[in-house]
Enzyme design. Structure first.
Site, short mmCIF file in Angstrom:
data_model
loop_
_atom_site.label_atom_id
_atom_site.label_comp_id
_atom_site.label_asym_id
_atom_site.label_seq_id
_atom_site.Cartn_x
_atom_site.Cartn_y
_atom_site.Cartn_z
N LYS A 13 0.83 -1.22 0.00
CA LYS A 13 0.00 0.00 0.00
C LYS A 13 0.86 1.26 0.00
CE LYS A 13 -2.13 -0.91 3.94
NZ LYS A 13 -1.55 -2.17 4.38
N ARG A 88 -8.62 1.63 10.11
CA ARG A 88 -8.26 0.23 10.32
C ARG A 88 -9.30 -0.51 11.15
NH1 ARG A 88 -2.34 0.62 9.76
NH2 ARG A 88 -1.35 -1.41 10.02
N ARG A 127 11.49 -7.87 4.20
CA ARG A 127 11.54 -6.40 4.12
C ARG A 127 12.66 -5.85 5.00
NH1 ARG A 127 6.14 -2.81 4.69
NH2 ARG A 127 6.12 -3.43 6.88
N ARG A 160 12.30 -3.86 10.60
CA ARG A 160 11.39 -3.16 11.52
C ARG A 160 11.02 -4.13 12.62
NH1 ARG A 160 6.54 -0.48 8.10
NH2 ARG A 160 5.33 -1.46 9.73
N ARG A 171 -0.04 -9.17 13.53
CA ARG A 171 -0.58 -8.08 12.72
C ARG A 171 -1.60 -8.60 11.71
NH1 ARG A 171 4.51 -5.50 10.20
NH2 ARG A 171 3.14 -3.95 9.30
#
Ligand code: AMP
Length: 216
Positions: A13, A88, A127, A160, A171
């Site tokens: 996104k 969200r 990532r 992260r 998540r």
């Protein structure tokens, strides 16, 4: 043009919102980036949300609604904006309706970036982020030229905290439970457009721009 990007964590996104932001010259408002900036600066708000964000849970609705209300009232958002990571929850979606109504605005497009869970887990664990310039890399699809070093800043890339495997699972669970109803909410309002987030970036970009211009 007022746009929302919704989809699971790691759907891409942020990258897509940046492209749309450049193309249509409207600000990209990522609530995740805003919270991380607060955490990095060591502000009171940053310290307040740190444990929640690093554990993969959601920050309190009232606090998020307030943060977004203030951000949307800034002058750069007058002629349009892209929200990424907000709303969200259903409470946030309803609150956003109220905020926009009080400003005489409405949502034009909600873009749902659809990516299956197995690909999400694979992408998030690959990532990496540059701690200096914030650029994102993916060790499988978009690796740096030199092993684990930023191409621009030449510093070591980091993972992260919330991209660590246990947190990724959490998540995704939170997304299924609290954010999927938001997709149904916008589908019912007939502003939802779905994009296949597993396509090649160039194809995604082309589809997105056509969707936003109303040609799809
Ligand atoms: P993101 O970069 O969008 O994946 O966001 C990272 C983290 O920030 C999330 O896992 C949440 O802890 C927090 N966060 C970001 N946006 C919201 C939101 N709209 N509501 C609650 N928490 C949020």
């Amino acid at each position: 043009m007022n746009i929302i990007f919704v989809g699971p964590p790691g759907a891409g996104k942020g990258t897509q919102a940046q492209i749309v932001s450049k193309t249509f010259k409207i600000p990209h408002i990522s609530t995740g980036d805003m919270l991380r900036a607060e955490m990095d600066s060591g502000s009171k708000l940053g310290n307040q949300v740190k444990d929640i964000v690093t554990s993969g849970k959601l920050v309190d609705d009232d606090l998020m609604n307030q943060i977004v209300k203030e951000r949307l009232s800034k002058s750069d958002a007058i002629s349009g904006f892209i929200l990424d990571g907000f709303p969200r929850t259903l409470n946030q979606a309803e609150s956003l309706d109220e905020i926009l109504k009080s400003m005489g605005k409405q949502i034009d497009r909600v873009i749902y970036v659809d990516v299956p869970e197995n690909i999400i887990v694979e992408r998030l664990s690959a990532r990496r982020i540059c701690p200096k310039c914030g650029r994102n890399y993916n060790m499988i699809t978009d690796p740096p030229k030199e092993d684990e070093m930023c191409d621009v800043c030449h510093v070591h890339l980091i993972t992260r905290d919330d991209d660590k495997p246990e947190t990724v699972k959490k998540r995704y669970q939170v997304y299924l439970e609290l954010t999927s109803p938001v997709i149904a909410y916008y589908r019912q309002k007939k502003v939802l457009f779905t994009i296949d987030g597993t396509m090649k970036m160039k194809d995604i970009e082309k589809h997105l721009i056509e969707m936003i211009k109303g040609r799809k």
